[in-house]
Design a protein around this motif. Structure first.
Motif, PDB file in Angstrom:
ATOM      1  N   MET A 183      53.514  54.384  46.385  1.00  0.00           N
ATOM      2  CA  MET A 183      53.982  53.049  46.936  1.00  0.00           C
ATOM      3  C   MET A 183      52.650  52.289  46.754  1.00  0.00           C
ATOM      4  O   MET A 183      52.832  50.918  46.734  1.00  0.00           O
ATOM      5  N   ILE A 184      51.507  52.862  46.793  1.00  0.00           N
ATOM      6  CA  ILE A 184      50.132  52.178  46.660  1.00  0.00           C
ATOM      7  C   ILE A 184      50.004  51.273  45.530  1.00  0.00           C
ATOM      8  O   ILE A 184      49.817  50.052  45.460  1.00  0.00           O
ATOM      9  N   LEU A 185      50.277  52.346  44.395  1.00  0.00           N
ATOM     10  CA  LEU A 185      50.079  51.620  43.011  1.00  0.00           C
ATOM     11  C   LEU A 185      50.712  50.268  42.696  1.00  0.00           C
ATOM     12  O   LEU A 185      50.035  49.462  42.244  1.00  0.00           O
ATOM     13  N   PRO A 186      51.914  50.163  43.074  1.00  0.00           N
ATOM     14  CA  PRO A 186      52.707  48.836  42.632  1.00  0.00           C
ATOM     15  C   PRO A 186      52.141  47.822  43.561  1.00  0.00           C
ATOM     16  O   PRO A 186      51.900  46.642  43.418  1.00  0.00           O
ATOM     17  N   PHE A 187      51.984  48.209  44.794  1.00  0.00           N
ATOM     18  CA  PHE A 187      51.240  47.367  45.970  1.00  0.00           C
ATOM     19  C   PHE A 187      49.963  46.837  45.278  1.00  0.00           C
ATOM     20  O   PHE A 187      49.595  45.535  45.319  1.00  0.00           O
ATOM     21  N   LEU A 188      49.020  47.705  44.851  1.00  0.00           N
ATOM     22  CA  LEU A 188      47.721  47.377  44.405  1.00  0.00           C
ATOM     23  C   LEU A 188      47.933  46.349  43.200  1.00  0.00           C
ATOM     24  O   LEU A 188      47.013  45.424  43.156  1.00  0.00           O
ATOM     25  N   LEU A 189      48.668  46.744  42.307  1.00  0.00           N
ATOM     26  CA  LEU A 189      49.125  45.878  41.091  1.00  0.00           C
ATOM     27  C   LEU A 189      49.450  44.460  41.340  1.00  0.00           C
ATOM     28  O   LEU A 189      48.767  43.629  40.912  1.00  0.00           O
ATOM     29  N   GLY A 190      50.415  44.398  42.361  1.00  0.00           N
ATOM     30  CA  GLY A 190      50.763  43.210  43.131  1.00  0.00           C
ATOM     31  C   GLY A 190      49.622  42.525  43.309  1.00  0.00           C
ATOM     32  O   GLY A 190      49.335  41.114  43.319  1.00  0.00           O
ATOM     33  N   LEU A 191      48.688  42.965  44.241  1.00  0.00           N
ATOM     34  CA  LEU A 191      47.669  42.534  44.942  1.00  0.00           C
ATOM     35  C   LEU A 191      46.492  42.135  43.910  1.00  0.00           C
ATOM     36  O   LEU A 191      45.899  41.090  44.106  1.00  0.00           O
ATOM     37  N   GLY A 192      46.292  43.017  42.882  1.00  0.00           N
ATOM     38  CA  GLY A 192      45.539  42.577  41.940  1.00  0.00           C
ATOM     39  C   GLY A 192      45.900  41.104  41.222  1.00  0.00           C
ATOM     40  O   GLY A 192      45.168  40.293  40.939  1.00  0.00           O
ATOM     41  N   LEU A 193      47.178  41.430  40.923  1.00  0.00           N
ATOM     42  CA  LEU A 193      47.603  39.999  40.504  1.00  0.00           C
ATOM     43  C   LEU A 193      47.570  38.670  41.336  1.00  0.00           C
ATOM     44  O   LEU A 193      47.208  37.747  40.984  1.00  0.00           O
ATOM     45  N   LEU A 194      47.572  39.004  42.734  1.00  0.00           N
ATOM     46  CA  LEU A 194      47.381  38.027  43.657  1.00  0.00           C
ATOM     47  C   LEU A 194      46.032  37.551  43.823  1.00  0.00           C
ATOM     48  O   LEU A 194      45.952  36.311  43.924  1.00  0.00           O
ATOM     49  N   VAL A 195      45.226  38.353  43.305  1.00  0.00           N
ATOM     50  CA  VAL A 195      43.726  38.040  43.333  1.00  0.00           C
ATOM     51  C   VAL A 195      43.392  37.323  42.035  1.00  0.00           C
ATOM     52  O   VAL A 195      42.719  36.337  41.685  1.00  0.00           O
ATOM     53  N   TYR A 196      43.880  38.041  41.017  1.00  0.00           N
ATOM     54  CA  TYR A 196      43.501  37.508  39.513  1.00  0.00           C
ATOM     55  C   TYR A 196      44.047  36.429  39.117  1.00  0.00           C
ATOM     56  O   TYR A 196      43.389  35.600  38.634  1.00  0.00           O
ATOM     57  N   LEU A 197      45.326  36.066  39.369  1.00  0.00           N
ATOM     58  CA  LEU A 197      46.092  34.799  39.122  1.00  0.00           C
ATOM     59  C   LEU A 197      45.416  33.640  39.670  1.00  0.00           C
ATOM     60  O   LEU A 197      44.799  32.745  39.055  1.00  0.00           O
ATOM     61  N   PRO A 198      45.157  33.752  40.608  1.00  0.00           N
ATOM     62  CA  PRO A 198      44.472  32.504  41.567  1.00  0.00           C
ATOM     63  C   PRO A 198      42.962  32.240  40.823  1.00  0.00           C
ATOM     64  O   PRO A 198      42.509  31.299  40.715  1.00  0.00           O
ATOM     65  N   VAL A 199      42.399  33.459  40.868  1.00  0.00           N
ATOM     66  CA  VAL A 199      41.093  33.221  40.173  1.00  0.00           C
ATOM     67  C   VAL A 199      41.054  32.705  38.722  1.00  0.00           C
ATOM     68  O   VAL A 199      40.247  31.664  38.305  1.00  0.00           O
ATOM     69  N   PHE A 200      41.875  33.315  37.833  1.00  0.00           N
ATOM     70  CA  PHE A 200      42.028  32.825  36.469  1.00  0.00           C
ATOM     71  C   PHE A 200      42.461  31.295  36.422  1.00  0.00           C
ATOM     72  O   PHE A 200      41.763  30.597  35.893  1.00  0.00           O
ATOM     73  N   ALA A 201      43.615  31.068  37.241  1.00  0.00           N
ATOM     74  CA  ALA A 201      44.005  29.547  37.299  1.00  0.00           C
ATOM     75  C   ALA A 201      42.956  28.624  37.855  1.00  0.00           C
ATOM     76  O   ALA A 201      42.827  27.481  37.387  1.00  0.00           O
ATOM     77  N   TYR A 202      42.306  29.050  38.839  1.00  0.00           N
ATOM     78  CA  TYR A 202      41.257  28.364  39.518  1.00  0.00           C
ATOM     79  C   TYR A 202      39.997  28.006  38.483  1.00  0.00           C
ATOM     80  O   TYR A 202      39.689  26.750  38.136  1.00  0.00           O
ATOM     81  N   ILE A 203      39.529  29.082  37.907  1.00  0.00           N
ATOM     82  CA  ILE A 203      38.406  28.733  36.635  1.00  0.00           C
ATOM     83  C   ILE A 203      39.019  27.844  35.636  1.00  0.00           C
ATOM     84  O   ILE A 203      38.536  26.798  35.357  1.00  0.00           O
ATOM     85  N   LYS A 204      40.177  28.234  35.113  1.00  0.00           N
ATOM     86  CA  LYS A 204      40.732  27.088  33.919  1.00  0.00           C
ATOM     87  C   LYS A 204      40.794  25.876  34.590  1.00  0.00           C
ATOM     88  O   LYS A 204      40.383  24.870  33.842  1.00  0.00           O
ATOM     89  N   THR A 205      41.323  25.550  35.757  1.00  0.00           N
ATOM     90  CA  THR A 205      41.683  24.277  36.137  1.00  0.00           C
ATOM     91  C   THR A 205      40.108  23.795  36.658  1.00  0.00           C
ATOM     92  O   THR A 205      40.111  22.285  35.946  1.00  0.00           O
ATOM     93  N   ALA A 206      39.410  24.488  37.166  1.00  0.00           N
ATOM     94  CA  ALA A 206      38.120  23.645  37.657  1.00  0.00           C
ATOM     95  C   ALA A 206      37.163  23.204  36.441  1.00  0.00           C
ATOM     96  O   ALA A 206      36.577  22.092  36.352  1.00  0.00           O
TER      97      ALA A 206
END
Lengths: 339, 403
Positions: B285-308
């Motif tokens: 149960m944790i693995l997909p959850f962590l994966l989703g959470l990772g994406l949830l953190v990674y994607l905004p960070v990636f998008a924010y750096i790119k945008t800013a």
């Protein structure tokens, strides 16, 4: 006489001037709207290829050029001149959905043929053509890597080892092969009961596999299977096929890989699963032939296969990265049919 | 109010040629409040031109006219012919793709143009392929060469950066004036090896924002449009601010995970002693959850750096007296990345053209030129041709030296 409107840039400054270009079928064009009119022979000018409906560039002698949106008139002029046929053909391909789909299907078939027949055939040739010294280096390096990451020294008794070694020598004696057949023993908790065939004739048996066998004939069957891999150069061919497959797929999907790295790994995984299946069958056939020639009932191979499956369960698929096997039931059927 | 002079429509303020349906003049930014039309003769134009006062700074938007349906067909043909020619067509495919995107990028109704010669690109690709083959063979048979290749690659990197940027800029033109890039190997060495590798490594990454700043400055300050140089006026502290926001976001995200995730996943484990199946289930149960959470953190960070960083770099770049303004929004970028990825996966890649067009449109819709003057005064520079090997190496290893 054909006329188009265009923007004129002299190539020295970024100033834009709206002009009209008049084309004379006799092979001339003149540009009006500038301080003085310009005249050129059609053979002096170069026209950029059409890509979609993007503006066309007409490169004039010197650095000047004109830009126009009137793609159709430009195409008509080029047609009259008999120029740019290849470019026109490309645009035709790119502008009709029917052609696009046809080409797409054709490519799919071509790609399938390449992966299914082309690459395996090439890899087979290359594997047999590779000098023995090169494949020996590959095999020894491969074993060194495995020793570092997967194996530890064997705990088997010296007596059992030498017994198996002489057995192996007997088995490989009669084979007309330039490979140096060599049997190695290793212990590995991660690999479990397992056997590996490395290029140039190295076979590695894990302690667990030796202990799993209840009869010497079972180990003979396993060794015969691995020798089959070596005779057919399977490890080398898998290596070559996979690298070639990756190269083909990476060049095709250059666009895709930049978006998701996953897509690069996926085809390799698929290829690997498929190739090794065919190779396993081939090695099984070899083992079967060997067993029959030496009057050993094929049931010994079936026995150890079934025990192997029971012992390792689903995990074998995960650990066996050098040899992923087809379904055991399928293989058992083949051997039972021979009894 | 617009006027028609002779056969062309012109803005009454600056006399720039316009289209009849235009509501804003792209020359000076003046709005045409009503559609009434004044007919002026060529004679009065001359008088009016003399009255023309020095124009103020006007905002000129970049426009993108690419269409997903049209590009889809070009894209399929590119891929198909590349496969059928065993990769040779890929050089032509690259040029056609670039020409499509450049030609559909408009500024003041004038397109950009990509001018690279496919033959040169093919040569570059063959060189890269040759290097790759040699590298692979050497790696397999003479393992000790890997250190040598590492050093060679490090030494080659600044050269690749300079050649790639030079090739890219000199093969881009607007209004028949080519862009330009001039930097020495030593300058690139200082930025990418001296700062990017050594300083960032020695400071355990704390100098990274400084490196990002120097990299953007390096790219912009050595670029030009014709003879007019680009000048980067951004400040180091702005870059540090961007990465500070990232650090705070990541720390808060990590804290959130540490505090809340155990409560979501392990409530039943508190009541009964964990046996193996329960742990197995929990892990599943944790693995997909962590994966989703990772994406949830990674994607905004990636998008924010790119945008800013994109906003920061463009909004602080000068071209002569002209400036740029980039107004990308992180939330929109996250949405674009996410929806593009989903669409591509679901369509098995067939929506890649659509995703590319969509991304290009959003980025260009948010880029504006703040023109201090008419765009007529740029002068071409003398340039010699440059090979494509550097560009192809940088493409091959997929490193983006853009900004």
């Amino acid at each position: 006489m054909m006329e188009i409107t265009a923007s004129f840039y002299d190539g020295k400054t970024s100033q834009r001037k709206e002009v009209r270009i008049h084309f004379d079928p006799a092979g001339q064009l003149w540009i009006t709207g500038l301080e003085s009119d310009l005249t050129y022979a059609l053979s002096e000018i170069r026209i950029s290829p059409r890509v979609g409906n993007t503006p066309r560039s007409i490169y004039l002698p010197g650095d000047a050029k004109c830009e126009t949106l009137d793609n159709d008139t430009i195409d008509a002029i080029l047609r009259l001149q008999g120029r740019g046929r290849w470019q026109a053909f490309l645009h035709k391909l790119e502008s009709r959905l029917g052609y696009v789909l046809l080409l797409f299907v054709l490519t799919g078939v071509g790609l399938w043929g390449l992966v299914e027949y082309g690459i395996p055939a090439l890899a087979k040739r290359a594997a047999y053509a590779l000098p023995e010294s090169a494949s020996r280096a590959l095999g020894q390096d491969g074993l060194k890597v495995l020793d570092r990451v997967l194996f530890s020294p064997s705990d088997l008794e010296e007596k059992q080892r030498s017994q198996l070694l002489s057995l192996f020598d007997d088995m490989t004696q009669g084979l007309a092969e330039e490979q140096d057949f060599r049997l190695e023993f290793r212990k590995s908790d991660r690999a479990g009961p397992n056997a590996f065939a490395l290029p140039s004739g190295i076979i590695v048996l894990t302690d667990d596999l030796v202990l799993l066998a209840k009869h010497q004939n079972e180990l003979i069957a396993v060794l015969a299977h691995e020798i089959g891999h070596l005779i057919h150069r399977h490890t080398l061919r898998t290596l070559l096929q996979n690298s070639a497959g990756v190269l083909v797929i990476a060049s095709v999907t250059g666009d895709v890989t930049s978006i998701t790295a996953l897509s690069a790994a996926l085809p390799t995984m698929l290829l690997e699963a498929k190739y090794s299946r065919a190779f396993e069958m081939e090695a099984d056939q070899f083992a079967l032939k060997y067993l029959r020639a030496h009057n050993i009932p094929p049931k010994y191979f079936v026995d150890i296969l079934l025990r192997l499956e029971k012992k390792t369960g689903y995990d074998s698929a995960r650990h066996n990265y050098l040899a992923s096997h087809p379904a055991t039931s399928e293989r058992v059927k083949m051997f039972k049919g021979e009894e | 109010m617009k006027e028609k002079i002779g056969t062309t429509w012109r803005c009454p303020h600056c006399k720039t040629p316009i289209k009849k349906k235009d509501e804003v003049c792209w020359g000076c930014g003046a709005k045409f409040e009503n559609v009434d039309v004044a007919q002026t003769s060529e004679e009065t134009l001359a008088v009016k031109m003399e009255e023309k006062k020095a124009p103020d700074i006007s905002t000129i938007p970049f426009e993108f006219a690419g269409k997903a349906g049209e590009y889809f067909k070009i894209w399929i043909v590119n891929i198909s012919l590349t496969v059928l020619t065993l990769g040779i067509y890929s050089a032509w495919a690259k040029v056609r793709k670039k020409r499509y995107f450049y030609g559909n990028t408009l500024l003041q109704n004038a397109p950009f143009e990509y001018l690279a010669d496919p033959i040169k690109i093919l040569k570059g690709r063959l060189i890269v392929f040759g290097i790759f083959v040699i590298y692979t063979i050497a790696m397999n048979y003479i393992p000790w060469t890997s250190a040598l290749f590492g050093l060679l690659f490090l030494a080659l990197f600044p050269w690749v950066v300079v050649k790639a940027l030079t090739f890219k800029t000199r093969n881009s033109s607007y209004r028949n004036i080519r862009f330009d890039f001039r930097a020495t190997y030593g300058e690139a060495m200082g930025v990418f090896i001296g700062i990017g590798a050594i300083l960032v490594g020695a400071t355990l990454g704390f100098a990274y924002p400084y490196f990002a700043y120097r990299r953007s400055k390096f790219v912009m300050d050595h670029s030009g449009y014709g003879k007019t140089p680009f000048v980067f006026s951004g400040q180091v502290k702005s870059f540090y601010f961007v990465y500070l926001v990232v650090a705070v976001f990541v720390i808060i995200g990590a804290l959130f995970v540490m505090i809340f995730v155990p409560q979501f996943i392990f409530p039943q484990m508190a009541t009964q002693p964990p046996d193996e199946p329960t742990i197995g289930l929990a892990v599943k149960m944790i693995l997909p959850f962590l994966l989703g959470l990772g994406l949830l953190v990674y994607l905004p960070v990636f998008a924010y750096i790119k945008t800013a960083i994109t906003n920061l770099v463009w909004s602080n770049t000068l071209l002569g007296n002209h400036r740029f303004k980039s107004t990308l929004q992180t939330s929109r970028m996250i949405w674009l990345y996410l929806s593009n990825a989903v669409a591509i996966v679901i369509s098995l890649g067939l929506l890649i053209p659509w995703a590319s067009i969509r991304m290009a449109r959003y980025r260009l819709d948010n880029l504006k030129l703040l023109a201090a003057d008419q765009l007529d005064g740029f002068v071409a520079s003398e340039q010699e041709k440059v090979g494509a090997a550097g560009e192809e190496i940088s493409d091959f290893f997929d490193f983006d030296v853009g900004i």
